[in-house]
Design a protein around this motif. Sequence first.
Motif, mmCIF file in Angstrom:
data_model
loop_
_atom_site.group_PDB
_atom_site.id
_atom_site.type_symbol
_atom_site.label_atom_id
_atom_site.label_comp_id
_atom_site.label_asym_id
_atom_site.label_seq_id
_atom_site.Cartn_x
_atom_site.Cartn_y
_atom_site.Cartn_z
ATOM 1 N N ALA A 19 0.836 -1.206 0.000
ATOM 2 C CA ALA A 19 0.000 0.000 0.000
ATOM 3 C C ALA A 19 0.869 1.253 0.000
ATOM 4 N N ARG A 20 1.924 1.264 0.806
ATOM 5 C CA ARG A 20 2.813 2.431 0.854
ATOM 6 C C ARG A 20 3.520 2.638 -0.481
ATOM 7 N N ARG A 21 3.987 1.558 -1.093
ATOM 8 C CA ARG A 21 4.696 1.672 -2.365
ATOM 9 C C ARG A 21 3.747 2.179 -3.446
ATOM 10 N N LEU A 22 2.546 1.646 -3.511
ATOM 11 C CA LEU A 22 1.604 2.058 -4.547
ATOM 12 C C LEU A 22 1.188 3.515 -4.358
ATOM 13 N N ALA A 23 0.969 3.909 -3.117
ATOM 14 C CA ALA A 23 0.625 5.315 -2.858
ATOM 15 C C ALA A 23 1.770 6.230 -3.265
ATOM 16 N N GLY A 26 1.640 7.073 -6.733
ATOM 17 C CA GLY A 26 0.524 7.892 -7.158
ATOM 18 C C GLY A 26 -0.822 7.207 -7.226
ATOM 19 N N TYR A 27 -0.858 5.921 -6.927
ATOM 20 C CA TYR A 27 -2.143 5.229 -6.902
ATOM 21 C C TYR A 27 -2.984 5.692 -5.699
ATOM 22 N N ARG A 28 -4.282 5.694 -5.878
ATOM 23 C CA ARG A 28 -5.185 5.792 -4.741
ATOM 24 C C ARG A 28 -5.437 4.365 -4.264
ATOM 25 N N VAL A 29 -5.333 4.144 -2.966
ATOM 26 C CA VAL A 29 -5.301 2.782 -2.436
ATOM 27 C C VAL A 29 -6.490 2.534 -1.513
ATOM 28 N N ASP A 49 -4.919 9.945 -1.572
ATOM 29 C CA ASP A 49 -6.251 9.648 -1.067
ATOM 30 C C ASP A 49 -6.406 8.141 -0.906
ATOM 31 N N ALA A 50 -6.826 7.700 0.272
ATOM 32 C CA ALA A 50 -6.920 6.271 0.559
ATOM 33 C C ALA A 50 -8.179 5.992 1.362
ATOM 34 N N LEU A 51 -8.634 4.765 1.266
ATOM 35 C CA LEU A 51 -9.827 4.311 1.973
ATOM 36 C C LEU A 51 -9.498 3.036 2.720
ATOM 37 N N ALA A 52 -9.863 2.965 3.992
ATOM 38 C CA ALA A 52 -9.677 1.758 4.795
ATOM 39 C C ALA A 52 -11.044 1.136 5.061
ATOM 40 N N ASP A 212 7.915 -3.899 -4.130
ATOM 41 C CA ASP A 212 8.477 -3.433 -5.404
ATOM 42 C C ASP A 212 8.081 -4.379 -6.540
ATOM 43 N N ALA A 213 8.097 -5.683 -6.257
ATOM 44 C CA ALA A 213 7.736 -6.665 -7.283
ATOM 45 C C ALA A 213 6.266 -6.538 -7.666
ATOM 46 N N VAL A 214 5.406 -6.341 -6.687
ATOM 47 C CA VAL A 214 3.977 -6.160 -6.967
ATOM 48 C C VAL A 214 3.770 -4.904 -7.816
ATOM 49 N N ALA A 215 4.446 -3.820 -7.441
ATOM 50 C CA ALA A 215 4.316 -2.570 -8.197
ATOM 51 C C ALA A 215 4.783 -2.758 -9.634
ATOM 52 N N TYR A 216 5.832 -3.531 -9.827
ATOM 53 C CA TYR A 216 6.317 -3.788 -11.188
ATOM 54 C C TYR A 216 5.273 -4.537 -12.011
ATOM 55 N N VAL A 217 4.669 -5.555 -11.428
ATOM 56 C CA VAL A 217 3.638 -6.314 -12.152
ATOM 57 C C VAL A 217 2.480 -5.399 -12.534
ATOM 58 N N LEU A 218 2.067 -4.537 -11.616
ATOM 59 C CA LEU A 218 0.964 -3.620 -11.885
ATOM 60 C C LEU A 218 1.325 -2.574 -12.936
#
Length: 240
Positions: A19-23, A26-29, A49-52, A212-218
């Motif tokens: 979640a931190r890496r994606l945010a 620039g992703y909204r998480v 901007d994030a939603l829990a 980092d690996a997840v972010a790369y796949v996305l």
Amino acid sequence: MSEVVLVTGASSGIGAATARRLAADGYRVVLAARSEGRLDRVREDLPTDALAVPTDVTDLDAVAGLVDATLDRFGRLDGVVVNAGTGEQPDVPLSELSLDQFEQVTDVNVKGAFYTVRAALPAIRERSGAVVFLGSYKGKYPSTATPIYAASKWWLRGFAASLAGRVGPEGVQVGVVNPSGVPTAFGGEFREQSNDDRLDPDAELSIEDVADAVAYVLSNASPAAVTELDLFREDIYERF
């Protein structure tokens, strides 16, 4: 408008790091896990901007509500990271392994993954988005210590490949990230030692490595898709 990605098991460990890496990218998480307090602490630290949404992924209605809450807030869902997981007590003879442990591993790792994808896929199809599963080294090689956990991750890889066969032609990317051991609180529920206590952080992957690996796949754009990414410690094959 920035893309929206849902991360399950986001209250700690790999999920929180993802979640931190994606945010940061620039992703909204959207963060999902059972612990509302820990989810809120992760959300408060994110720069976008994030939603829990407190969610038990083994509850079909709760997962459907999670996706509804995402669409109500953001109006879109571009990707989902299926990360929530658990494991059994290691090295227990099958005749002595409690059915509660078997059912919990199966409920979270198998049913939870299916429920999450089932609920999220219609919205992801609309965006030609992505589904990323957190697999495991043990989902590719036998694990005599934790056969139920390993079997759940073998199932996950089979489900992911089969799902890709269905939705890949529609422009939906489906990938699996298979890390080897990561020092996190994983396994603490049924085990005397969690991975934090059992694994040497200087010799294993970090949660940031996996994020980092997840972010790369996305990050890959159609028609490219990382269908499977193995992220192992460099000496992993020495054990053979």
